[in-house]
Design an enzyme around this catalytic site. Structure first.
Site, PDB file in Angstrom:
ATOM      1  N   GLU A 363       0.833  -1.222   0.000  1.00 45.80           N
ATOM      2  CA  GLU A 363       0.000   0.000   0.000  1.00 45.80           C
ATOM      3  C   GLU A 363       0.866   1.270   0.000  1.00 45.80           C
ATOM      4  O   GLU A 363       0.573   2.263   0.658  1.00 45.80           O
ATOM      5  CB  GLU A 363      -1.031  -0.045   1.122  1.00 45.80           C
ATOM      6  CG  GLU A 363      -1.927  -1.257   0.919  1.00 45.80           C
ATOM      7  CD  GLU A 363      -3.261  -1.239   1.588  1.00 45.80           C
ATOM      8  OE1 GLU A 363      -3.718  -0.168   1.991  1.00 45.80           O
ATOM      9  OE2 GLU A 363      -3.855  -2.323   1.682  1.00 45.80           O
TER      10      GLU A 363
HETATM   11  N1  CAA Z   1      -6.775  11.229  -3.838  1.00 40.41           N
HETATM   12  C1  CAA Z   1      -7.347  11.699  -4.978  1.00 40.41           C
HETATM   13  N2  CAA Z   1      -6.643  11.955  -6.091  1.00 40.41           N
HETATM   14  C2  CAA Z   1      -5.313  11.753  -6.052  1.00 40.41           C
HETATM   15  C3  CAA Z   1      -4.653  11.268  -4.913  1.00 40.41           C
HETATM   16  C4  CAA Z   1      -5.450  11.008  -3.766  1.00 40.41           C
HETATM   17  N3  CAA Z   1      -4.917  10.539  -2.636  1.00 40.41           N
HETATM   18  N4  CAA Z   1      -3.340  11.160  -5.186  1.00 40.41           N
HETATM   19  C5  CAA Z   1      -3.171  11.556  -6.452  1.00 40.41           C
HETATM   20  N5  CAA Z   1      -4.373  11.907  -6.986  1.00 40.41           N
HETATM   21  C6  CAA Z   1      -4.653  12.441  -8.324  1.00 40.41           C
HETATM   22  C7  CAA Z   1      -3.926  13.767  -8.570  1.00 40.41           C
HETATM   23  O1  CAA Z   1      -4.682  14.855  -8.091  1.00 40.41           O
HETATM   24  C8  CAA Z   1      -3.816  13.792 -10.092  1.00 40.41           C
HETATM   25  O2  CAA Z   1      -5.043  14.147 -10.651  1.00 40.41           O
HETATM   26  P1  CAA Z   1      -5.191  15.410 -11.703  1.00 40.41           P
HETATM   27  O3  CAA Z   1      -4.330  15.068 -12.872  1.00 40.41           O
HETATM   28  O4  CAA Z   1      -6.644  15.469 -11.986  1.00 40.41           O
HETATM   29  O5  CAA Z   1      -4.664  16.596 -10.963  1.00 40.41           O
HETATM   30  C9  CAA Z   1      -3.624  12.308 -10.418  1.00 40.41           C
HETATM   31  O6  CAA Z   1      -4.147  11.553  -9.325  1.00 40.41           O
HETATM   32  C10 CAA Z   1      -2.169  11.941 -10.649  1.00 40.41           C
HETATM   33  O7  CAA Z   1      -1.483  12.278  -9.462  1.00 40.41           O
HETATM   34  P2  CAA Z   1       0.095  12.409  -9.385  1.00 40.41           P
HETATM   35  O8  CAA Z   1       0.574  13.289 -10.487  1.00 40.41           O
HETATM   36  O9  CAA Z   1       0.422  12.787  -7.987  1.00 40.41           O
HETATM   37  O10 CAA Z   1       0.550  10.914  -9.698  1.00 40.41           O
HETATM   38  P3  CAA Z   1       2.001  10.283  -9.650  1.00 40.41           P
HETATM   39  O11 CAA Z   1       2.180   9.442 -10.837  1.00 40.41           O
HETATM   40  O12 CAA Z   1       3.025  11.323  -9.334  1.00 40.41           O
HETATM   41  O13 CAA Z   1       1.875   9.237  -8.428  1.00 40.41           O
HETATM   42  C11 CAA Z   1       1.967   8.395  -6.200  1.00 40.41           C
HETATM   43  C12 CAA Z   1       1.555   9.532  -7.150  1.00 40.41           C
HETATM   44  C13 CAA Z   1       1.540   8.909  -4.849  1.00 40.41           C
HETATM   45  C14 CAA Z   1       3.452   8.131  -6.223  1.00 40.41           C
HETATM   46  C15 CAA Z   1       1.167   7.121  -6.600  1.00 40.41           C
HETATM   47  O14 CAA Z   1       1.612   6.566  -7.797  1.00 40.41           O
HETATM   48  C16 CAA Z   1       1.189   6.049  -5.529  1.00 40.41           C
HETATM   49  O15 CAA Z   1       0.501   6.144  -4.526  1.00 40.41           O
HETATM   50  N6  CAA Z   1       1.980   4.948  -5.764  1.00 40.41           N
HETATM   51  C17 CAA Z   1       1.982   3.800  -4.857  1.00 40.41           C
HETATM   52  C18 CAA Z   1       0.982   2.788  -5.279  1.00 40.41           C
HETATM   53  C19 CAA Z   1       0.608   1.859  -4.168  1.00 40.41           C
HETATM   54  O16 CAA Z   1       0.312   2.260  -3.050  1.00 40.41           O
HETATM   55  N7  CAA Z   1       0.555   0.571  -4.502  1.00 40.41           N
HETATM   56  C20 CAA Z   1       0.104  -0.408  -3.561  1.00 40.41           C
HETATM   57  C21 CAA Z   1      -0.542  -1.548  -4.254  1.00 40.41           C
HETATM   58  S1  CAA Z   1      -2.014  -2.130  -3.510  1.00 40.41           S
HETATM   59  C22 CAA Z   1      -1.551  -3.106  -2.194  1.00 40.41           C
HETATM   60  O17 CAA Z   1      -0.439  -3.128  -1.757  1.00 40.41           O
HETATM   61  C23 CAA Z   1      -2.671  -3.864  -1.591  1.00 40.41           C
HETATM   62  C24 CAA Z   1      -2.241  -5.087  -0.837  1.00 40.41           C
HETATM   63  O18 CAA Z   1      -2.111  -6.148  -1.384  1.00 40.41           O
HETATM   64  C25 CAA Z   1      -2.114  -5.033   0.635  1.00 40.41           C
END
Ligand code: CAA
Length: 380
Positions: A363
């Site tokens: 996550e």
């Molecule tokens: N809520 C709403 N919208 C969001 C958001 C949030 N928390 N975070 C980003 N966004 C939106 C942004 O506003 C943007 O939208 P607009 O273009 O309309 O403005 C869009 O999403 C893109 O955002 P970013 O430019 O910030 O995206 P990024 O490519 O830079 O990535 C990141 C951001 C935070 C690094 C993201 O990629 C991330 O969280 N990566 C990690 C993924 C992850 O957690 N994977 C886990 C897998 S699931 C798992 O582990 C489950 C399990 O088995 C236990």
């Protein structure tokens, strides 16, 4: 400011504690060794309401607040983090995602079964080349009018083989980057869906983690979640809440290990006295307790933010970052307090130490939490 839990919170915490001690503790070492989790135990967790705690009562959920959920997560995780990750994924990612963004039909058809434990859910975002960089989805869903055709591979999926319904994130229009991503509900029985090999893991070995393959799977359009292009935001919003659950899991792993170390230190004698009377051990316990209390406050604050309808992206990411580091630090020290016995399975702390590591990875890794935190604090 009121730090007191309500009677209902205490009741839920105690119910989770009892369940963990009576149902999860027996067999936890064996489940870790054999890498399996019996279906009957999942069913019991569903019967007791642990699988749909925060979901709306009209769809079989418990209608509870996030504070109740993190209290239960902490108690389950003290004993068995493999059980609690199933609870976390089903509650925070799958049920919450559907309850918040699903259509009435999707809620009736899928959510009402996921909240009761009749069916189990999985959340499929990660891919071989899209773990942290979640926008780089290679799984594709091609629009064919009344349905999509889904192709690709997902990795490290919790509940991979035991789930019945899968929330799958896929690219529908590469040109649009993250705005061309959608989320779909996929049923296990559908043609072309294949469960891949089980991952051989360091920790949380009782939970089943698999890769999944989608080969021309036909997904009806009504199984898309939200408007076209909503998939990336769906994943981000869902994961923001999921991080509070994993922070609570990390807190539970830490407090479980701390309690074992404290009890052990009061019984084990060396140099003529119980080892807790030596400052070398007493100071370790003081540090562990302090770190855990700080983590608990952060987890509760993030849960409270969510319950108050406030933004919880920042508090959730900080809680996860700090609680997962606490889980690592405290479990390593708990093994040390146990000495040679700490290295032996029957004392449980070596398993908790192995389980702790995943809380810094899934996550969103700790580095991803720092991206979320730094972007948030630097934006104004
Ligand atoms: N809520 C709403 N919208 C969001 C958001 C949030 N928390 N975070 C980003 N966004 C939106 C942004 O506003 C943007 O939208 P607009 O273009 O309309 O403005 C869009 O999403 C893109 O955002 P970013 O430019 O910030 O995206 P990024 O490519 O830079 O990535 C990141 C951001 C935070 C690094 C993201 O990629 C991330 O969280 N990566 C990690 C993924 C992850 O957690 N994977 C886990 C897998 S699931 C798992 O582990 C489950 C399990 O088995 C236990």
């Amino acid at each position: 400011m009121d730090f007191k839990l309500t009677e209902e919170h205490i009741m839920i915490r105690d119910a989770a504690r009892d369940f963990a001690k009576t149902e999860l503790l027996p067999g936890v070492i064996e489940r870790d060794e054999k890498q399996e989790f019996p279906k009957e135990l999942i069913k019991k967790m569903g019967d007791l309401g642990f699988l749909g705690m925060m979901a709306s009562p009209e769809y079989g959920g418990g209608g509870m607040d996030t504070i109740s959920y993190v209290l239960a997560m902490e108690e389950l995780s003290k004993i068995d983090a493999s059980a609690s990750v199933m609870v976390s994924v089903n509650n925070s990612l799958v049920c919450w995602g559907l309850d918040t963004f699903g259509t009435e039909e999707q809620k009736k058809k899928y959510l009402s079964k996921l909240t009761t434990g009749e069916k189990l859910g999985a959340f499929c975002l990660s891919e071989p080349e899209a773990g942290s960089d979640a926008t780089s989805q290679r799984t594709t869903a091609i629009d064919k009018g009344d349905h999509y055709i889904l192709n690709g591979t997902k990795n490290w999926i919790t509940n991979g083989s035991s789930a019945d319904y899968y929330l799958v994130i896929a690219q529908t229009d590469k040109e649009k980057k993250h705005k061309g991503i959608n989320a779909f509900i996929v049923e296990k029985e559908w043609e072309g869906f294949e469960i891949g090999p089980k991952e051989q893991k360091l920790g949380i070995r009782g939970s089943d983690t698999h890769s999944l393959n989608f080969n021309d799977v036909k997904v009806p359009k009504e199984n898309r979640i939200g408007e076209d292009g909503f998939g990336f935001k769906f994943a981000m919003k869902t994961l923001s809440g999921g991080r509070i659950g994993i922070a609570a899991q990390a807190l539970g792993i830490a407090s479980g290990a701390y309690e074992l170390a404290k009890d052990y230190s009061k019984q084990r004698k060396a140099f003529g006295t119980e080892i807790c009377n030596h400052q070398a051990i007493a100071f370790k316990l003081a540090d562990m307790h302090t770190q855990i209390e700080a983590a608990r406050h952060m987890v509760m604050k993030a849960a409270w933010d969510k319950d108050q309808g406030q933004n919880y992206d920042l508090s959730g990411a900080m809680a996860k970052l700090h609680a997962s580091q606490t889980a690592m630090d405290v479990t390593v020290e708990a093994v040390q307090v146990h000495g040679g016995n700490g290295y032996v399975k029957e004392y449980h702390v070596e398993r908790l130490m192995r389980d702790a590591k995943i809380t810094q990875i899934y996550e969103g890794t700790s580095e991803i939490q720092k991206i979320v935190i730094s972007r948030s604090i630097l934006k104004d």
